[in-house]
Design an enzyme around this catalytic site. Structure first.
Site, short mmCIF file in Angstrom:
data_model
loop_
_atom_site.label_atom_id
_atom_site.label_comp_id
_atom_site.label_asym_id
_atom_site.label_seq_id
_atom_site.Cartn_x
_atom_site.Cartn_y
_atom_site.Cartn_z
N SER A 135 0.82 -1.21 0.00
CA SER A 135 0.00 0.00 0.00
C SER A 135 0.85 1.26 0.00
O SER A 135 1.96 1.29 0.56
CB SER A 135 -0.90 0.01 1.24
N TYR A 159 -2.59 5.54 -4.24
CA TYR A 159 -3.60 6.57 -4.05
C TYR A 159 -3.10 7.82 -4.77
O TYR A 159 -1.95 8.23 -4.57
CB TYR A 159 -3.80 6.91 -2.58
N THR A 185 -6.21 2.69 -6.55
CA THR A 185 -7.44 2.66 -5.75
C THR A 185 -8.23 3.93 -6.01
O THR A 185 -7.71 5.04 -5.86
CB THR A 185 -7.12 2.51 -4.26
N LYS A 275 -8.81 -0.60 -8.57
CA LYS A 275 -9.44 -1.18 -7.39
C LYS A 275 -10.49 -0.22 -6.82
O LYS A 275 -10.22 0.97 -6.68
CB LYS A 275 -8.38 -1.49 -6.33
N HIS A 299 -13.79 -1.43 -0.53
CA HIS A 299 -12.72 -1.04 0.40
C HIS A 299 -12.90 -1.73 1.76
O HIS A 299 -12.61 -1.15 2.81
CB HIS A 299 -12.68 0.47 0.58
#
Length: 409
Positions: A135, A159, A185, A275, A299
């Site tokens: 992440s 992100y 995402t 995603k 999520h």
């Protein structure tokens, strides 16, 4: 019926003693037969703010509860008299093999749950022959994850921030480190209302209050590890001393749109995964853009409460885009049977988040290994009982989704 006095030698076959296991960690992990068992161990061993960050969801946590219920509301339809002496659980995902039909999803603040964090997840994934996704909010650097999983399949989750240069600097580092896929995402324009975190005063690093100190007293191993290892920080970001929600709202860009995604696609040399897809229309549009995979996901219920249930969306999305882009799925997976259900209804692959973190909190790297082992065993057993010897033999006819929530006319 004649009776007799038992002879001492008759007791021999009845008295079989297990070899003692001296390691407490080995004992507790061996006793865990399900992901829910690992969750119970994790809850006992992890301070409440860290456990609740993993275990909780947004607002009333309805999205998460409904996602898990959707998997429970399944009827299987087995075929009989099939040769299932050998079972193939492998899958080709994004052009390369995975030994199992699931990978480890990107999770933030992972070393807060247990000090081995992403190092345990990445190395366990490599050993199991499955992908590991790091992440943006991870607590191990891109380069350190590559070192922990040098021969394995590493993906980087992005992100898009307000500071685009910093976002793309991470993308460039991931490419340079040989990460094969970029997972963008798209369901976090702002942070969801994660009420457990607000009530626990969850900050990075954790805030010591009288309540947290009292909660930590029966969990000394966590605090010893926390205080004697590298201070918790975002290895890809600057340090942060506020709440998680404040961090997300400060960083994330609510203006990101399809044009931005197309721009990211042009910059990234590897496979592109999107995603957070929650509608058939968006799935279709992304397939037309030529993304390599979509992830049906809300999520983990951590953003919009009452969001669509990914498992319920799956059959319709599969009918619309199957063959034009890969369909991955997460949210609510707690067993190998859940994964088999998803593959039968059209998913090409699945991702596990909480299931892996429960294992991590229960026992570090061996706990992650145990979570993967539990899911693998359940997948194989479910396949055999369904009468299939490979994942490709699974089809919608093997599964019926029972519905509790029907729209009113």
């Amino acid at each position: 019926m004649d009776r007799r006095v038992p002879r001492p030698r008759d007791f021999g076959p009845l008295l079989k003693f297990k070899k003692p296991v001296l390691s407490p960690r080995k004992r507790r992990l061996a006793a865990a037969l399900t992901i829910e068992d690992l969750r119970a161990i994790a809850k006992r061993r992890t301070p409440k703010p860290a456990f609740d960050y993993t275990d909780g969801a947004a607002e009333e946590e309805l999205s998460l509860a409904r996602a898990r219920q959707a998997f429970q509301d399944v009827t299987f339809h087995p075929r009989i008299l099939r040769d299932v002496s050998k079972v193939d659980t492998s899958r080709v995902v994004l052009g390369a093999p995975s030994a199992l039909p699931f990978g480890i999803a990107p999770t933030g603040f992972t070393r807060m749950m247990q000090t081995e964090g992403e190092y345990a997840g990445a190395s366990a994934a490599g050993a199991a022959g499955i992908p590991f996704a790091l992440s943006t909010m991870g607590t191990a650097s891109i380069e350190d994850v590559r070192a922990a999983n040098p021969a394995g399949r590493n993906w980087f989750q992005l992100y898009m921030w307000k500071d685009r240069d910093r976002s793309m600097a991470l993308v460039e580092r991931a490419a340079a480190a040989g990460f094969e896929a970029l997972v963008v995402t798209v369901d976090v324009p702002v942070a969801g209302a994660r009420l457990r975190d607000a009530r626990n005063g969850m900050t990075i690093p954790p805030t010591l209050t009288p309540r947290t100190v009292l909660n930590a007293i029966p969990r000394p191993a966590w605090w010893i590890n926390f205080l004697t290892t590298e201070p918790l920080a975002f290895a890809s970001l600057d340090r942060w001393s506020g709440t998680v929600a404040e961090l997300l709202d400060t960083m994330f860009d609510p203006t990101v749109d399809y044009e931005d995604l197309a721009w990211i696609k042009e910059q990234w040399p590897g496979k592109l995964v999107v995603k957070g897809v929650q509608s058939v229309e968006d799935a279709s549009r992304l397939a037309e853009m030529g993304v390599d995979a979509i992830v049906l996901s809300n999520h983990g219920g951590r953003q919009l409460d009452r969001a669509p249930i990914p498992f319920h969306l799956l059959p319709e999305v599969a009918r619309e885009v199957k063959g034009s882009t890969e369909i991955h799925l997460d949210t609510g997976i707690m067993s190998g049977a859940d994964i088999v259900s998803a593959i039968a209804l059209g998913a090409d692959f699945t991702l596990i988040g909480r299931a892996y973190l429960y294992g991590l909190m229960a026992g570090g790297r061996p706990g992650v290994d145990r979570a993967i082992e539990i899911l693998s065993t359940q997948i194989e057993r479910t396949m055999r009982l369904l009468g299939v010897s490979s994942l490709d033999q699974l089809e919608p006819g093997h599964v019926t989704q029972l519905q509790r929530l029907l729209p009113r006319s």
